[in-house]
Scaffold this active site. Structure first.
Site, short mmCIF file in Angstrom:
data_model
loop_
_atom_site.label_atom_id
_atom_site.label_comp_id
_atom_site.label_asym_id
_atom_site.label_seq_id
_atom_site.Cartn_x
_atom_site.Cartn_y
_atom_site.Cartn_z
CB CYS A 1 -0.87 -0.31 1.26
SG CYS A 1 -2.34 0.76 0.60
CG HIS B 1 -2.71 -3.12 3.25
ND1 HIS B 1 -2.29 -2.81 3.52
CD2 HIS B 1 -3.95 -2.51 2.55
CE1 HIS B 1 -2.33 -1.51 3.90
NE2 HIS B 1 -3.45 -1.63 3.27
CD GLU C 1 -0.93 -6.36 4.77
OE1 GLU C 1 -0.43 -6.40 3.43
OE2 GLU C 1 -1.29 -5.58 5.22
#
Ligand code: GLN
Length: 532
Positions: free
Chosen positions: A377, A508, A510
């Site tokens: 990001c 993102h 993750e």
């Protein structure tokens, strides 16, 4: 008590009940007045975890999704802010038909409505609701009252678990159960009786103390479950299984013990991959949300850390995370040399000006010295800024988040966001949640995903400026992922022949990494780090 491990307890119990053949849903109740977790400071409150729907939630929701390998919905997160807002808006539109609107029953009814609707998803036979805060807090009292009423109405379908801390003071060396006894009593005074206690403590609770608590609280000793400190949170379900927490819960809820469904084998395989992974892989995370007073907290980056772990274990490596303070690289550029001791670097998401120049210097160092780098990001946006400044020679290139007057606004605010910022309309208004992206044929990223259509979660207001995109691309930084209509850059990468791993994502990744399903971007990053 906050921070005692209610979130991990909830998630681990979920894993166990699932292994016993039951569908499980998890719900988090946060008693604060913020409508969602998006407006809170990450240093104090940890990461904001974004769901597919775009709801910005507490980091516990991330643990829930990771442990159960599921995607939760908007129904599964409840705050006082949401509840009050709903009640007040209903009152304003005459929804209470002239009645006096009160905390009880109107607020408690709304809490129960939300919990019951979260519980009625197809996937759940059992729903575990975690109420945040501590017994005795004013903030969560209405949620506890709602739990009491639910239990009165459905005595066979609702049970209560108290997660309590049992300290072992160093000077005495003995486990103290008094605070737990008092907490049970206080809960009793609300009319809510605990069916089970999860005893968080530095060590296991012995038989003698279980009996002592049982005598003092009327909770059978077999329903007092040990939850000692352990190295990895992922060991908790296995530890719980030893005290038969799953069977006890099924007994209390009068549910059948299904045969042949006690399958924790996938989970156990994951645990043994942790134990097997001995050779280190050193990953630096350049951040800014971790110093509070004398303590270093990494909660602001928890999903990033977990994503690294899953992929590292998957590659048989032990992740060693090195915290790099971006501000340090600003003051002293010779300290950049310490980066060469790392196998790879991650520039995580963020907002605002602090540490920005340090991050840009780190990116430049990693690009030139061919250290694998993954930008998430803000990290991706700064990779574009760095490339524009140092490869295209656009000296003052920047994101307009920091320098609105730059000659080269390579990152600028998305057009629909401008009005929101002018009106200070900040809460829940970023580009949030799951959006699809298309990957360029033959790009490094397409090889990594093994497909050219992906969906990932987002949380941003700024984007790559399309009027400068072509020029940057001509200079070698490839925008290998875009929104399906091509208008929004989702991925920036250097081709593999030029750099072992230099990839940034506007999203993102993750947030979608799971222990049993590591994320391909993180896995390829770790592989590049290992090769280095
Ligand atoms: N501050 C940047 C934006 O709003 C990046 C946000 C983030 O890293 N989550 O676009």
């Amino acid at each position: 008590m906050s921070g005692v491990g209610k979130g991990i307890t909830t998630a681990s119990l979920g894993v166990i009940l699932k292994s016993k053949g039951y569908g499980v849903n998890l719900v988090k109740v946060d008693p604060y007045l913020n409508v969602d977790a998006g407006t809170m400071n990450p240093t104090e409150h940890g990461e904001t975890f974004v769901l597919d729907s775009g709801l910005e939630t507490d980091q516990d929701m991330g643990n829930y999704e990771r442990f159960l390998g599921i995607s939760l919905t908007e129904n599964d997160y409840v705050t006082s802010g949401m509840v009050y807002r709903h009640v007040i808006e209903k009152e304003r539109s005459l929804g209470y038909h002239g009645k006096c609107v009160e905390a009880i029953p109107h607020v408690t009814d709304e809490i129960m409505r939300r919990i019951t609707s979260a519980a009625s998803t197809d996937r759940s036979d059992i729903t575990i609701v975690e109420i945040g805060g501590t017994i005795g807090d004013y903030q969560n009292a209405l949620f506890i009252e709602a739990a009491r009423i639910l239990k009165v109405r459905h005595p066979e379908d609702v049970m209560t678990i108290l997660v309590s801390y049992m300290p072992v003071p160093g000077t005495i060396g003995e486990m103290k159960t008094k605070p737990t006894q008092n907490a049970v009593r206080q809960l009793n005074s609300y009319g809510l009786h605990t069916d089970m206690i999860v005893a968080r403590a530095p060590v296991s609770v012995d038989k003698k103390r279980k009996e002592k608590i049982a005598n003092a609280t009327s909770i059978p000793a077999q329903n007092i479950i040990s939850a000692p400190d352990i190295d990895s949170i992922y060991d908790v379900p296995i530890n719980f299984a030893r005290d038969n927490i799953g069977d006890r819960v099924l007994d209390i809820l009068q549910l059948v013990h299904k045969r042949g469904e006690h399958d924790l084998s996938e989970w156990k395989k994951f645990i043994s991959s942790i134990k097997r992974s001995q050779k280190p892989v050193r990953i630096g995370i350049v951040g800014k949300y971790f110093d509070t007073g004398d303590f270093v907290l990494s909660d602001a980056y928890i999903s990033v850390i977990e994503a690294i772990k899953f992929s590292a274990y998957g590659c048989g490596k032990k992740p060693e995370i090195v915290w790099l303070n971006a501000k340090k690289f600003e003051k002293n550029s010779s300290s950049l040399k310490t980066l060469s001791r790392l196998d790879g670097i991650i520039i995580p998401g963020g907002f605002g000006e602090t540490g920005i120049e340090g991050k840009i210097r780190t990116i430049e160092y990693a690009r030139k010295n061919k250290i694998p780098l993954l930008g998430l990001c803000y990290g991706m946006q700064l990779m574009v800024v760095e490339y524009a400044r140092h490869v295209l020679g656009w000296k003052d290139a920047h994101t307009t988040e920091i320098n609105p007057k730059t000659t080269y606004p390579v990152i600028h605010v998305m057009s629909d966001q401008e009005k929101k910022l002018l009106k200070a309309d900040y809460g829940g208004t970023m580009r949030l949640g799951a959006y699809p992206a298309i990957l360029k044929k033959g790009s490094y990223t397409e090889t990594i995903y093994g497909t050219n259509k992906i969906s990932e979660r987002h949380r941003h207001r700024y984007e790559v400026n399309n009027s400068l995109r072509m020029e940057i691309e001509t200079a070698g930084l490839v925008f290998s992922g875009t929104s399906p209509d091509g208008s929004l850059a989702e991925i920036a990468e250097l081709p593999r022949k030029n750099h072992p791993f230099f990839i940034g994502s506007q999203f993102h990744p993750e947030l979608l990494a799971r222990p049993l399903r590591p994320h391909p971007l993180f896995t390829s990053f770790i592989k590049a780090c290992v090769k280095k």
